[in-house]
Each structure stands twice: as C-alpha cells, then as structure tokens.
Design an enzyme around this catalytic site. Sequence first.
Site, short mmCIF file in Angstrom:
data_model
loop_
_atom_site.label_atom_id
_atom_site.label_comp_id
_atom_site.label_asym_id
_atom_site.label_seq_id
_atom_site.Cartn_x
_atom_site.Cartn_y
_atom_site.Cartn_z
CB CYS A 17 -1.10 0.10 1.09
SG CYS A 17 -0.88 -1.45 2.05
NE ARG A 50 2.60 -9.07 5.37
CZ ARG A 50 1.65 -9.06 5.15
NH1 ARG A 50 0.77 -9.94 5.83
NH2 ARG A 50 0.93 -8.19 4.32
CD GLN A 62 -0.10 -8.91 0.01
OE1 GLN A 62 0.34 -7.81 -0.43
NE2 GLN A 62 -0.83 -9.03 1.12
CG ASP A 119 -2.27 -5.46 -2.54
OD1 ASP A 119 -3.38 -5.42 -2.04
OD2 ASP A 119 -1.10 -5.16 -1.66
CG HIS A 161 -3.83 -0.40 -2.70
ND1 HIS A 161 -2.65 -0.72 -3.48
CD2 HIS A 161 -3.92 -0.67 -1.54
CE1 HIS A 161 -2.32 -1.67 -2.50
NE2 HIS A 161 -2.91 -1.60 -1.23
CE LYS A 171 -9.93 -7.75 9.56
NZ LYS A 171 -8.77 -8.20 9.84
CG HIS A 210 -5.54 -3.25 1.03
ND1 HIS A 210 -4.44 -2.55 1.32
CD2 HIS A 210 -5.49 -4.56 0.76
CE1 HIS A 210 -3.77 -3.61 1.24
NE2 HIS A 210 -4.30 -4.77 1.04
#
Length: 646
Positions: free
Chosen positions: A334, A363, A381, A383, A385, A465, A512
């Site tokens: 992000c 991570r 990911q 991912d 946004h 979420k 997200h």
Amino acid sequence: MPIITLPDGNRKEYDKPVSVYEVASDIGPGLAKATIAGEVGGNLYDACDIFNEDVNLRIITSKDDEGVEIIRHSCAHLVGHAVKQLFPKANMVIGPVIENGFYYDIAVEKTFTQEDVQSIEDRMRSLIRQKYDVIKRVMPRSDVIAAFKSRGEEYKLKLIEDMPDEESMGLYYHQEYIDMCRGPHVPNTSFLENFKLTKVSGAYWRGDSKNEVLQRIYGTAWSSKKELNAYLTQLEEAEKRDHRKLGRELDFFHFSEDAPGSIFWHPKGWKVFRQLIDYMRGRQERAGYIEVNTPDVMDRSLWETSGHWFNYRENMFSTQTEDERIFALKPMNCPGSVSMFSQGLKSYRDLPLRMAEFGKVHRYEPSGALHGLMRVRHFTQDDAHIYCTEEQMGQECIDVVALILEIYQDFGFEDIKIKLSTRPENRIGTDEIWDKLEGALSNALDTMGLGYVLFPGEGAFYGPKLEFVLRDAIGRDWQCGTLQVDMNLPERFDIAYVDEHGSRNKRPVMLHRAVLGSLERFIGILIEQYAGAFPAWLAPEHCVVMNITDKQSEFCSHVVELLIEKGFRASADLRNEKVGFKIREHTLQKVPYILVIGDKEVLSESVSVRKLGGEDLGVMRIGDFCDHLGHDIALFGRRSTSVDFE
RNA sequence: GCUCGCAUAGCUCAGGUGGUAGAGCACUCCCUUGGUAAGGGAGAGGUCCCCAGUUCGACUCUGGGUGUGAGCACCA
C-alpha cells in the site's frame, strides 16, 4: 404433577418429579440405555436431572450432535481421571470440546511423552470397561472451593475466581476423581469407548504467550466405531494431499535451510504460478484495473509515515547500507501504491483509479508459524488499491465482491464464507464515517443477496473489512480474499485529488483488496484441493506424447511441435521403456492427458488419448484432440476434476 | 517466539553397548523395441545437519546452534 411433552406430541403425566432417564425408560428400555441427556427449551440437562413442572423434553442420544458433543466433553473428564491416577501431582486446568474432539490442559512438572499418552489412553480404556456411573452433584461455591483446595487443584481454584457470581457449581464424580463442569455429561463411561488420543503439545495458560506453558492432550471421540474410523481415515487422506509432500513429488518447489520460509520454485511449480498471474491479469484488465510495479526496498521514513515501522518493526526485514541509511523490504504494497497515486496531480476524472500490483512482500514471520507454502516469509500478493470518491465507494465494493466470487468459481470453490469485521474499540475516525464505511461493505453484500457472518469489533483500527474464506476439498478453511476500507493511509500520506470545482484537497477513499491473497499460499490450497491433479488450464503440462517403439519417435516429435505451436503445453517421452512404464510415471506426475503413438497412429496421423485416471478416449485425429483439449482448458476448474486413483 | 519430537544416499526409511553405514525406488551404463500403471542385469552414489565438549576413537554420548514436524501464540 409434571406433564412431559415429547417432540412427537406424546404427553406423559407423572404424579411425582421425574428425571430424563425415567421418561426415557417409560418410552422403552432401549432408549433408556441410549439416553445421554435431555433438552428443554434449548438447554441441555443431565439424564439424572429431575423435572417437577410441565416441559417439552427431547431425549438426547449419541445419534444427536449434542450427544456426540457430550461424549467428547466426558472423554475430556476421563483424561483427567486417568491422568490423576497415573500422575497424582498433575493439576487439571480446562478440558473443552473442540471440532471433532476435545483436549485437556494440564499443569504438570514432567512433560508427557508419547509413551505417557499411550498409558493414559490405556488407563482410560480400562476405566471405560468398568462402566462406572458418572455422578453429578450441585454444590455450594464454598464446598467446591474446599474440595479443590484439599486436592491441591490450584488452577481449578483460579477458574472459580473467574466466576465470582456463581453461587453453586456442578461437580461430576468419576469415582475418586472430580471435575467441575456446567455439563451435562454421560451417565456412565460405557458411552465413551470410541475415542483416541491424537497428540500432545504445549499451550499457554489463558492463551497468553506471557504465561506459563501447560501440557495439552488432544483426543477425538465419536458415537460409533465406524465414525471414529471414518474420521481417522479422513486424516490419513488429508496427509496424502499435503501440499508439502505433493510439492516434492510433483517437483513443484523446495525449501532450503539457507532461506527459511522462502520458496525455490521449480519449473513446473513456476508454470502454475505464471498461469495464475496471467489469469489474474486478464481478469483485472477486463474489470478496469491498471497494473503498476513499485520498489521492494524503500527508506525507513516511508514506513514511519505509513505506520508500519511503529506497528510491525520486529516483523520487517530491514537493511543498512554503506551510507548508513536504513531501508526496509516492503511487508505491504500500500505505501508504494499511495506514493504512486501522489505522483502528479489527480483529477476526479481519474477516479475510480484501480491500481493493481503483483507485489512481492517480505514479512519476518515467527519461526514457529512457518508452514510450507501456506505461511512463508516472502510471498506475492494479487494486490490492488482502488482510489475513489465517497459516492463511488458503494459500487466499487459491489464490483470487487462480484469479481472475487466469479474468480473463485473458476477454481471450483463453491463453499465460500464471508466475514464482515466492524469497528474495533481502538480506532480512528468519527462514528459517522464508520457508519458510511461499514454501510458500503454490508450494502454490497445485501445488494448481491449474499449472507455473511458478522465479527463486531474485529476490524482494523483504520477501517472495516470483508474476508473471504474458502473451504477446500478436505474441509479446511482458508482465508484468501479481503476487501478493506482504509481511512488511515490517505490521511497519513495526505493524498488528494482535484474535484469538479477545482478544489485541490479532496481526500479520496481508498479500498484495499486481494482476491487470491498470497499466490504462494493459493497454490498450496489448490494442490490440496485438487490432490495434485490440476485441471488442464492450470496444469504445468497439458499432455505427454509417447512412442511405443523407436519407429514412431519422429512422428511424436512432430506432434509435440504441432501442439506447442497451437499454444498447448506438451512434451515428448521417447525413452526406451515399455509404454506401461511411461504411462505410470506420467500418471504419478498427474499429467492430464497422455497421447500414445504406435504404428497404427502414425499411419492414420492420429493419437491414442488416455485421460488422467485411466479413461480411454480412443484414437482421434490430432486436430480433434486439440479441440478436445481446448474445450477442457476453457472449462477452468468449474467442473469436478477430482480423480480417484492411487 | 514457546512446549515437545525429529534430522542417515535425490526420495522413503533401516541400523549399530562408541571402532566412519545399509534396503527399496530414483540415477548411470548394458541387454531388451515391448500397445495403456513398474522388463532384466551391472554400476555409481554418504562430512550420518552444523559447532563445541567428553573419549585413544563420536554418525552414535553431552551442550549449543540451524532447519523441520505437531500444537500454542502471532498473521498488517
């Protein structure tokens, strides 16, 4: 003068208070023997509990789900009975029912070995053979405390302190052993014979890692030997599907001591990985997303701005360079995405801006959490946004949810649970804004007629979420997709767009979302879902072409060239081996189609087609096979691809 | 990170009171050219996870480390 009404409407009148067991006896001796408990108004009662008022009573036996739960709960008590006989110094803590079984936490100096567990199980069996009666006594609080004090059961005393309002509690007597419980429990131990202790491990007192570690003994229990064995067989089946085992056997990936929690993708596994990304790219492009790529390593200050440095410092990989700057490997995409958004001026005309990134994140997960592909320290990911106006937010949420569900269908996942987590106690933003954000998510689900489970207070501090949980072929749940509304980052990074009146400081709403979540983990789920037998569209290889003798080698190579030219994934196996041997090898590698070519096929310019699992599709022209394969690929995983073979 | 277990050939696993090790499959070579799940023979292959300690001698015993398994805790 109680009148007992049974579920079938039958009424029985008594001239004195009557127990569940007595009612069952009046119905028949078989039922009496099978009676575990009774249910009145949604509450469960022991077989010995007595009613002196009119009630609607349902008799619970081991055929009822409640009956099985009671069996499991009583099994836990039986662990206590056996443990205290074998290890008198042990302190029993709590022994609850869990899915498929039970456990008991025990505070004891020595640690239990496998042999100890075996001897506990043996003792439980001998106690069951005695068929002793479990006797319930409701006692005043002070007596209960005295009882546990005299037995030195420190933890039971602590548990009693946790229930300051209880005036009296139920004690269940298992011969010399007593346990405190709300109940109900089985009338005697003969109900408990279909159990097995499964594992032993450590567990924290009160579930807090700051506390001492207790020993936890797990077990499973069922109402019949048949169900017990079915469950144990299912566990074995799950083991066979373990993606770590299949990943090695299918030559998909490996791990190394030098990179704990990071994956070395082999050509075949990487093929699946690439297939997934290609598929997602196509899906997202059609849904109006753009794709970007942002740096993996960025300066510490960026992570301070995003808040990650403060919240997740210990879980981030960081690095110091010669010039003493501290950089961090991105644990999330992000902040990079937000930097991308703030590059140049954005107009309301640019919104909604759907910015996707197949970002690799690092991570530093706790070592004990690592687990094959499912929990790694380096993953990708899918991912994205979405930056939009408040007015656009509702429709964007609907579109995201629709996209997620449609994509899951392509993989053959039908059983999808949706969780909605709402405002936690510690949060930013006004209640008014939270109303809007939660409303956007719940409205999306309502509009689409989707059911969901509410988790109040479980949202992130910056927004609510949605989580999408998939259930795989062996009944395990995996959280994959998410949709979050983020109020934190736009604020922290102070991003804005120009609205239709020329005002330059309008704050966009930031959504997200991820569909598959971690691609690595999703492949792990797929391996287990398909038991390694991937549907054609995802399979690393569509078909292997094999000759019977050297005479057909040239034609085989020609066929492979043709297939590759048409965009199929094919290879030749021209080894000097018997055809049965080669078929076996490629079957074990779970290649969807095997094409055999002998003299007959060369003459007729065709192939003999064998599907994974053994189905013979017969001899067909090469063009016909291409059509067939093309259709199969176009199906995705929307048809059951599970194949029964060993 | 915590508790307990495990670490021997590419894989699955044997093994020895402390004297440097084996099987099956896979691999290489030879024979075999065989029509839908294992044709036959020979050969090669090991720092017994790493580092210390004990010992004449450690793959084996002790300690530490790393990885890994189950569970717990964690999962932005």
